[in-house]
Design a protein around this motif. Structure first.
Motif, PDB file in Angstrom:
ATOM      1  N   GLY A 165      55.983  12.342 -75.749  1.00 46.01           N
ATOM      2  CA  GLY A 165      55.683  13.673 -76.297  1.00 46.01           C
ATOM      3  C   GLY A 165      54.209  13.921 -76.214  1.00 46.01           C
ATOM      4  N   THR A 166      53.434  13.034 -76.627  1.00 44.69           N
ATOM      5  CA  THR A 166      51.894  13.109 -76.728  1.00 44.69           C
ATOM      6  C   THR A 166      51.475  13.592 -75.387  1.00 44.69           C
ATOM      7  OG1 THR A 166      51.582  11.796 -78.654  1.00 44.69           O
ATOM      8  CG2 THR A 166      49.647  12.180 -77.230  1.00 44.69           C
ATOM      9  N   ALA A 167      52.024  12.882 -74.447  1.00 44.89           N
ATOM     10  CA  ALA A 167      51.406  13.158 -73.080  1.00 44.89           C
ATOM     11  C   ALA A 167      51.969  14.288 -72.428  1.00 44.89           C
ATOM     12  CB  ALA A 167      51.900  11.770 -72.133  1.00 44.89           C
ATOM     13  N   VAL A 213      62.422  11.033 -77.558  1.00 42.21           N
ATOM     14  CA  VAL A 213      61.297  11.438 -76.699  1.00 42.21           C
ATOM     15  C   VAL A 213      60.123  10.699 -77.096  1.00 42.21           C
ATOM     16  CG1 VAL A 213      59.495  13.016 -75.842  1.00 42.21           C
ATOM     17  CG2 VAL A 213      61.983  13.589 -75.843  1.00 42.21           C
ATOM     18  N   GLU A 214      60.208  10.813 -78.348  1.00 41.41           N
ATOM     19  CA  GLU A 214      58.793  10.037 -79.109  1.00 41.41           C
ATOM     20  C   GLU A 214      59.093   8.347 -79.068  1.00 41.41           C
ATOM     21  OE1 GLU A 214      55.914  10.765 -80.031  1.00 41.41           O
ATOM     22  OE2 GLU A 214      56.395  12.624 -79.167  1.00 41.41           O
ATOM     23  N   ARG A 215      60.344   7.836 -78.527  1.00 41.47           N
ATOM     24  CA  ARG A 215      60.671   6.451 -78.607  1.00 41.47           C
ATOM     25  C   ARG A 215      59.743   6.097 -77.091  1.00 41.47           C
ATOM     26  NH1 ARG A 215      65.515   3.583 -81.256  1.00 41.47           N
ATOM     27  NH2 ARG A 215      64.363   2.280 -80.133  1.00 41.47           N
ATOM     28  N   LEU A 216      59.984   6.954 -76.256  1.00 40.26           N
ATOM     29  CA  LEU A 216      59.598   6.885 -74.989  1.00 40.26           C
ATOM     30  C   LEU A 216      57.875   6.507 -74.948  1.00 40.26           C
ATOM     31  CD1 LEU A 216      62.152   8.806 -72.832  1.00 40.26           C
ATOM     32  CD2 LEU A 216      61.976   6.412 -73.028  1.00 40.26           C
ATOM     33  N   THR A 217      57.367   5.758 -74.043  1.00 43.21           N
ATOM     34  CA  THR A 217      56.075   5.987 -73.638  1.00 43.21           C
ATOM     35  C   THR A 217      55.648   6.081 -72.198  1.00 43.21           C
ATOM     36  OG1 THR A 217      55.938   3.479 -73.016  1.00 43.21           O
ATOM     37  CG2 THR A 217      55.637   3.862 -75.196  1.00 43.21           C
ATOM     38  N   ASP A 266      58.161  12.921 -63.414  1.00 47.80           N
ATOM     39  CA  ASP A 266      58.352  11.679 -64.075  1.00 47.80           C
ATOM     40  C   ASP A 266      59.019  12.257 -65.531  1.00 47.80           C
ATOM     41  OD1 ASP A 266      57.750  10.159 -62.044  1.00 47.80           O
ATOM     42  OD2 ASP A 266      55.696  10.231 -62.512  1.00 47.80           O
ATOM     43  N   VAL A 267      58.382  13.036 -65.957  1.00 49.25           N
ATOM     44  CA  VAL A 267      58.557  13.491 -67.461  1.00 49.25           C
ATOM     45  C   VAL A 267      59.898  14.180 -67.513  1.00 49.25           C
ATOM     46  CG1 VAL A 267      57.975  14.976 -69.360  1.00 49.25           C
ATOM     47  CG2 VAL A 267      56.134  13.648 -68.213  1.00 49.25           C
ATOM     48  N   ARG A 268      60.205  15.251 -66.649  1.00 49.13           N
ATOM     49  CA  ARG A 268      61.431  15.963 -66.588  1.00 49.13           C
ATOM     50  C   ARG A 268      62.636  14.821 -66.321  1.00 49.13           C
ATOM     51  NH1 ARG A 268      58.499  19.343 -63.172  1.00 49.13           N
ATOM     52  NH2 ARG A 268      59.647  18.667 -61.701  1.00 49.13           N
ATOM     53  N   GLN A 269      62.495  14.002 -65.565  1.00 53.27           N
ATOM     54  CA  GLN A 269      63.547  13.170 -65.129  1.00 53.27           C
ATOM     55  C   GLN A 269      64.002  12.074 -66.327  1.00 53.27           C
ATOM     56  OE1 GLN A 269      62.250  11.366 -61.378  1.00 53.27           O
ATOM     57  NE2 GLN A 269      63.392  12.852 -60.133  1.00 53.27           N
ATOM     58  N   ALA A 270      62.915  12.081 -67.197  1.00 51.72           N
ATOM     59  CA  ALA A 270      63.224  11.029 -68.518  1.00 51.72           C
ATOM     60  C   ALA A 270      63.752  11.882 -69.562  1.00 51.72           C
ATOM     61  CB  ALA A 270      61.876  10.714 -68.683  1.00 51.72           C
ATOM     62  N   MET A 306      49.418  17.256 -71.256  1.00 48.97           N
ATOM     63  CA  MET A 306      49.480  17.884 -69.803  1.00 48.97           C
ATOM     64  C   MET A 306      49.504  19.490 -69.900  1.00 48.97           C
ATOM     65  SD  MET A 306      52.083  14.866 -68.042  1.00 48.97           S
ATOM     66  CE  MET A 306      51.987  15.771 -66.126  1.00 48.97           C
ATOM     67  N   ARG A 307      50.265  19.961 -71.050  1.00 49.17           N
ATOM     68  CA  ARG A 307      50.830  21.268 -71.233  1.00 49.17           C
ATOM     69  C   ARG A 307      49.261  22.097 -71.450  1.00 49.17           C
ATOM     70  NH1 ARG A 307      54.862  21.339 -74.502  1.00 49.17           N
ATOM     71  NH2 ARG A 307      53.394  21.547 -76.142  1.00 49.17           N
ATOM     72  N   GLU A 308      48.701  21.380 -72.484  1.00 46.23           N
ATOM     73  CA  GLU A 308      47.472  21.963 -72.835  1.00 46.23           C
ATOM     74  C   GLU A 308      46.326  22.145 -71.649  1.00 46.23           C
ATOM     75  OE1 GLU A 308      46.569  20.006 -76.388  1.00 46.23           O
ATOM     76  OE2 GLU A 308      47.936  21.107 -77.625  1.00 46.23           O
TER      77      GLU A 308
END
Length: 145
Positions: free
Chosen positions: A21-23, A72-76, A51-55, A27-29
């Motif tokens: 989520g932080t990443a 989402v926050e549980r994923l790194t 990679d983000v969209r597929q996750a 990326m968006r900002e």
């Protein structure tokens, strides 16, 4: 033209422990599509917007916003990044970089001088270079003065 003349210097990097989520927010900002993943300054992976969209769960999911955010926050970044990364030296020619990107169907190449990350060259860098050429230069294959 050399890679160092087109590349973006000082690319954004994150560690593998960074939350997905932080990443995504970073990326968006920064309006970028690729993040380099480092461990102690050493390149260990790359994460793209794909990679983000597929996750992420499908938009058609029945999960609530809170459940989605929790997942989402549980994923790194390390969970979704690509670990095998092609790199290029800043002294290589820009056409070499373009050929590598086309041949391997990748959107960017981290630019490394030895083990030091010195930049990133992306599809957008090539478009930017093309955009500053005038029509005569494009037709003759020479960059604008």
């Amino acid at each position: 033209m050399l890679v160092r003349e087109l590349m973006t210097r000082e690319p954004l990097t994150v560690s593998g422990e960074t939350g997905l989520g932080t990443a995504r927010i970073l990326m968006r900002e920064a309006r970028i599509r690729h993040l380099l993943v480092v461990d102690g300054g050493r390149l260990v992976g790359i994460m793209s917007d794909r990679d983000v969209r597929q996750a992420l769960p499908s938009p058609a999911t029945s999960l609530s916003v809170w459940e989605l955010n929790y997942l989402v926050e549980r994923l790194t970044v390390a969970d979704v990044m690509t670990r095998t990364v092609m790199t290029i030296n800043p002294e290589r020619s820009a056409p070499d970089a373009a050929r590598i990107m086309l041949d391997h169907k990748i959107g960017c190449l981290p630019v490394c001088d030895g083990t030091a990350i010195v930049g990133i060259i992306t599809e957008a860098d090539f478009v930017r270079a093309f955009a500053v050429m005038d029509e005569a230069a494009i037709m003759s294959g020479r960059p604008r003065e």
